[in-house]
Design an enzyme around this catalytic site. Structure first.
Site, PDB file in Angstrom:
ATOM      1  CG  ASP A 419      -1.806   1.190   1.339  1.00 60.31           C
ATOM      2  OD1 ASP A 419      -2.654   1.340   0.444  1.00 60.31           O
ATOM      3  OD2 ASP A 419      -1.660   1.979   2.286  1.00 60.31           O
ATOM      4  CD  GLU A 472      -2.608   2.585  -3.236  1.00 64.87           C
ATOM      5  OE1 GLU A 472      -3.659   3.233  -3.357  1.00 64.87           O
ATOM      6  OE2 GLU A 472      -1.976   2.529  -2.172  1.00 64.87           O
TER       7      GLU A 472
END
Length: 742
Positions: A419, A472
């Site tokens: 993330d 990401e």
């Protein structure tokens, strides 16, 4: 306090040492407590505040054990006795309401191998959770738990828990100066014991009780204690899956369709919003659902323990422990095992970018900025009010990489989605001028984070080369999925956030004006093969006031569903792997609510059920037609046929395989039916209409081509053959010379 002589009459206990024990300031408990030789005898000192009496039980080789009382020093809780030199001993402690028999924690030698401590301190230990944390162990034939924690700047660290009524004076730990690690073995403890660490800073301040950063198990929030986890191997039966994964690892060529799930809000037991599904519930309900709908993988929003439910797991505090919200670590392993037996891979969202500032967590762990940066210009995320890991610190790198590796090895996960990579790469990410510090070269790149990411992906590639590592990353950082040896970051895939933004912007437009914005669809292919991409329609697109995917589609009720069906078919037939957040597959009308559940009741609406069936059929077509997945990351696998029809707003493209039939896709992005619309085709013969999003079974108007068309020998769109087609309204049709049953 006066000096006190022990029972041998020759050993003196200095008053300052007694005072340090009593006040909890003792930084070297082994210098006072435990066994100390005095010639022919060993002097034993123990500290049991509030104990009525303590007796020594000495083992004798040729006869039974003998007991002798220990003398208490005044009313301090310090007890002293003597035994024969080197003789084994136990303790019998009498309390006001109970008696316990135990071994002496301070009778054991150093616990942790020096070479492993050195490796941890140098950032070379990638199984640091096996070194640190709490582990059931047997030492000198005595069962107990070995505790170890990194707190190099602390004055004193103690293990506290139910076993010592959370009294930090009772079990101060030994400092291993090599790496700033404190250790202690507590006999008699076992898996299931609750514990924390009490830490005294150098100025004598007692910090809030700290949970174990390396804990493998935690209490159910809002409780915050760590729990001693069993180190026994899980009962795996997924050898066939793991072997096949290792032998046939080729993710760039494989069909990859990911169902992204927030486990607490996928489905509430009995629809009760106050309940959270267990891993057993999800095994029973989620796995068959994913199989039925044709997805290849489940991606779970972070399940590493997190204190605040509203963070959806993205503010993780226990990077080695699956959240207790759904059950035990064993339950979680059983869920993954069941996924593999059903042919489903599991990807976990993992958050190494930042962590919350809860006082029981990592923040200011030993009274100093240990895991984070001291300067808020480097160490704080303003947007999320969280702290940023110090990626340049060796021990922090060991901590993070060990976490990533543990999920892959211990829990058999098939991938990690990392993330907020963009926030890691740039020192000025979401910061104003003057609120960030440049790197050593004066630039904005976070060189330490780049180095960490490369080391992390390299380490995973060495240890678990068949595990996906997904970034990401929302910027144009070059080479995210390129090999580190070529200057890249080494990820398997990268989320294509630009594709998501541009294409969603296009489909939200009124069809009347779409012809003026064809570039929003076409632009993605200008960079579509610069990285290995995943096309994401993730949780971020259905929250924070954005509305659901369906709600963003223009037109009336019918047109909204038609637009969504066409958009899904466009996504599934474009180069790149697929990811869809839960609820999208049933055209949920409401924005995702993490405190609720998917609106399952709406599946009684044929339009909702039609979208669900379409997604299932798209997944089937994706798997069965090699042209739709084999060359996802190769420009040889894609060709635009039509991308300039401003008037009719029709797009067409071809997909190719190395050795297999092509696929042609046509998208009519207007509500107007087009008859005799000519489209170039790469081969002649009969082309089956293998999917039509306007089919009645999906909720469409059932306009189409009667099952297929014949390509005639007339060139069009740089192809030698072509066919005249009927293009249904707001629809996508997929053609192939090879027919498969959807």
């Amino acid at each position: 306090m006066p000096s006190t002589r022990d029972t041998s009459g020759t050993f003196t206990l200095p008053p300052e040492q007694i005072d340090h024990l009593l006040t909890g300031c003792c930084s070297d408990p082994f210098a006072i407590l435990g066994r100390h030789n005095d010639g022919a005898v060993d002097i034993i000192r123990v500290f049991y505040p509030h104990a009525a009496r303590v007796r020594l039980i000495m083992e004798r080789p040729r006869s039974g054990p003998i007991e002798r009382p220990m003398r208490q020093v005044d009313d301090t809780g310090i007890f002293i006795g003597t035994i024969r030199k080197g003789a084994p001993y136990r303790l019998r402690v009498t309390w006001a309401d109970a008696t316990e028999e135990t071994s002496d924690p301070y009778s054991f030698c150093s616990l942790l191998p020096e070479e492993e401590l050195v490796a941890f301190g140098e950032g070379r230990h990638f199984h640091a959770d096996r070194l640190l944390g709490a582990h059931p162990a047997t030492l000198d034939h005595i069962a107990g738990v070995r505790f170890a924690v990194w707190a190099p700047n602390a004055r004193r660290v103690s293990v506290i828990g139910d076993f010592n009524i959370w009294d930090g004076r009772r079990h101060p730990m030994r400092l291993r100066h090599t790496a700033g690690v404190w250790e202690l073995f507590l006999p008699g403890l076992a898996a299931g014991a609750r514990y924390k660490f009490e830490i005294m800073t150098h100025d004598g301040t007692i910090l809030a009780q700290k949970a174990d950063p390396f804990a493998h198990r935690t209490e159910l929030p809002p409780a915050t204690a760590s729990i001693v986890a069993s180190d026994k191997p899980f009962a795996w039966t997924d050898k066939a899956w793991m072997t096949a994964r290792a032998q046939h690892y080729a993710p760039a060529q494989a069909p990859l369709s990911i169902y992204e799930v927030h486990p607490p809000s996928w489905r509430r037991p009995q629809g009760n919003v106050d309940r959270i599904a267990t891993w057993q519930d999800l095994t029973r309900d989620l796995i068959p659902y994913v199989v039925e709908n044709g997805f290849t993988h489940i991606e779970l929003l972070p399940i590493m323990e997190y204190p605040f439910g509203g963070s959806w797991g993205y503010q993780s505090l226990a990077l080695f422990a699956p959240t207790a919200r759904h059950g035990s670590p064993e339950d979680f392993a059983a869920f993954i095992n069941a996924c593999h037996l059903a042919g489903i891979g599991v990807i976990l969202d993992w958050v190494p970018a930042h962590f919350p500032n809860d006082v029981h967590g990592l923040a200011c762990f030993d009274g100093t900025a240990l895991f984070e940066h001291a300067d808020p210009r480097e160490g704080m995320h303003r947007d999320w009010n969280t702290l940023i890991y110090n990626f340049g610190r060796c021990e922090v790198r060991s901590f993070l990489i060990s976490s990533a590796l543990m999920w892959c090895e211990r829990f058999h996960v098939d991938g990690l989605r990392v993330d907020a990579v963009a926030s890691m790469l740039y020192r000025d990410y979401s910061r104003q001028d003057g609120d960030w510090l440049p790197n050593v070269h004066g630039g904005r790149e976070n060189l330490e984070a780049v180095s960490f990411l490369r080391e992390m992906t390299d380490t995973l590639a060495r240890h678990v080369p068949d595990v996906l590592v997904i970034a990401e990353e929302s910027t144009a950082w070059p080479g995210v999925t390129h090999a580190t040896s070529e200057g890249g970051l080494g990820f398997s895939f990268k989320w294509n956030m630009g594709w998501m933004h541009d294409t969603l912007q296009f489909v939200q437009r009124d069809p009347l004006w779409r012809g003026y914005h064809l570039s929003e669809i076409l632009f993605g292919m200008h960079y579509g093969f610069s990285e290995r991409f995943i096309l994401p329609l993730s949780h971020d697109e259905v929250t924070h006031g954005k509305g659901s995917l369906l709600a963003r589609m223009p037109g009336d009720f019918w047109q909204q569903h038609a637009n969504l069906r066409a958009y899904f078919a466009f996504m599934w037939t474009q180069p790149g792997k697929k990811l869809l957040f839960m609820g999208g597959e049933i055209a949920q009308a409401l924005e995702w609510n993490h405190d609720g559940e998917i609106d399952w009741a709406t599946l009684s609406d044929p339009f909702k059920a039609g979208v669900q069936r379409l997604v299932r059929d798209l997944n089937h077509v994706l798997r069965s037609h090699t042209a739709l997945h084999e060359l996802d990351c190769d420009p040889q696998g894609f060709c635009w046929l039509i991308g300039d029809d401003v008037t009719n707003v029709v797009f067409a493209w071809s997909r190719f395989a190395t050795d297999g039939p092509p696929v042609v896709v046509i998208w009519n992005a207007t509500p107007v039916v087009h008859h005799d619309y000519r489209v170039g085709l790469p081969t002649g013969g009969y082309w089956h209409e293998i999917l039509n999003t306007d089919a009645e079974i999906y909720g469409g108007s059932n306009v189409g081509n009667g099952g297929g068309v014949v390509a005639r020998d007339e060139p069009a769109h740089n192809c030698a053959w072509s066919a005249d087609l009927v293009l249904p309204p707001l629809s996508v049709i997929i053609l192939s010379p090879a027919c498969t049953v959807s």
